[in-house]
Design a protein around this motif. Structure first.
Motif: not given
Length: 330
Positions: A180, A215, A291
């Motif tokens: 992230s 991100f 992710l």
């Protein structure tokens, strides 16, 4: 003959779980002598030789030289000595360098732990090596997952923006996802400036890339590069392990192929001292927190304007190239 001091050393090493064969190599006697001494419970009475030798003795100057160069990894030292004829074990080497460790330069850093999938740290390192028979400075970008300490590194010949982004994308693809947030150093390809209030102005191309992969970029405070101490540690680990094992390459492509195999065989299998877990096992437990990668890869192609000269040629990286449109007219 063994002395009382030899007996005490044998007993201490045996109580610590050291194999009798390794104890024998260190003392310079046969394993049977060590076994008999332990069963007897004392040193034999008699006259011992004035000096004792170890199979490590001829290699100690070589070890001292490696230590002076910052190589303290016993397995790496074992590999280097093995190439030069050493036939002993790792225990002899560890016992030799253990008393010297207080001389090693210390760089204590407080590291902040992050949850799975939260942070990736990125940094550059450089080292001189032999490529295609010539001494060449190699640059390598290192990306480290903050939770599991798994890292990816990619070797190239420069540190420009395109290679910086390419190395980071390669890490995302190697890990199978992104975190992230990504913590980076203050090179211009990522960070343009910091103001007095602590606000950061990022490179627009880096912001495009962060938006593409989802991100949040984070920059180290100026003059505090060790904020990303986990990645700093991996740069040192790569220099003192990978580049000590492999010192010559036929090409940069070969170096990267060897690096991929080394990461899987060595780096991912190490027991991390802080996490207290094999890195590969931590990765399996934390992988679903990453992710997902976008369907389309971010474009890192070089784009730079050039003016066509009077003779119809364009200069690119010191080379003269003909203008394609001018070629069609011919």
């Amino acid at each position: 003959m063994l002395t009382k001091e030899d007996y005490m050393h044998i007993k201490q090493q045996h109580d610590r779980g050291v194999y009798q064969k390794d104890i024998a190599e260190e003392i310079g006697v046969s394993p049977r002598t060590v076994s008999r001494t332990l069963k007897r419970g004392s040193a034999p009475v008699g006259r011992r030789p004035l000096t004792k030798t170890s199979i490590l003795d001829p290699f100690k100057p070589m070890i001292d030289e490696l230590l002076s160069e910052g190589v303290w990894n016993a397995m790496v030292i074992l590999d280097v000595l093995g190439e030069r004829g050493y036939s002993g074990g790792e225990t002899l080497i560890r016992n030799y360098i253990r008393p010297k460790r207080p001389l090693r330069q210390s760089r204590q850093t407080v590291r902040f732990e992050t949850k799975p999938g939260v942070q990736l740290q990125n940094d550059w390192g450089e080292i001189w090596s032999i490529v295609a028979g010539e001494r060449k400075k190699l640059h390598f970008t290192v990306s480290t997952l903050g939770y599991s300490r798994r890292f990816h590194f990619w070797i190239t010949d420069c540190q420009d923006a395109e290679h910086t982004y390419e190395g980071l994308i390669g890490a995302f693809e190697y890990f199978g996802g992104t975190t992230s947030e990504v913590l980076v150093d203050n090179q211009k390809s990522m960070v343009l400036s910091h103001d007095s209030r602590g606000r950061v102005r990022y490179n627009p191309a880096f912001l495009d890339m962060s938006g593409h992969y989802g991100f949040t970029p984070r920059a180290c405070r100026p003059y505090r590069a060790r904020t990303k101490g986990k990645d700093e540690r991996m740069v040192s680990y790569i220099k003192n392990n990978f580049f000590q094992r492999y010192r010559m390459f036929t090409s940069i492509e070969e170096a990267n192929n060897i690096a991929i195999a080394w990461m899987a065989k060595v780096a991912d299998q190490r027991l991390h001292g802080t996490v207290k877990e094999v890195v590969a096992e931590s990765v399996l437990r934390a992988r679903h927190h990453l992710l997902s990668l976008p369907r389309v890869r971010f474009d890192t192609s070089y784009r730079d304007g050039r003016q066509v000269g009077f003779e119809g040629y364009i200069d690119v990286a010191g080379n003269r190239n003909s203008n394609p449109e001018d070629d069609r007219d011919r």
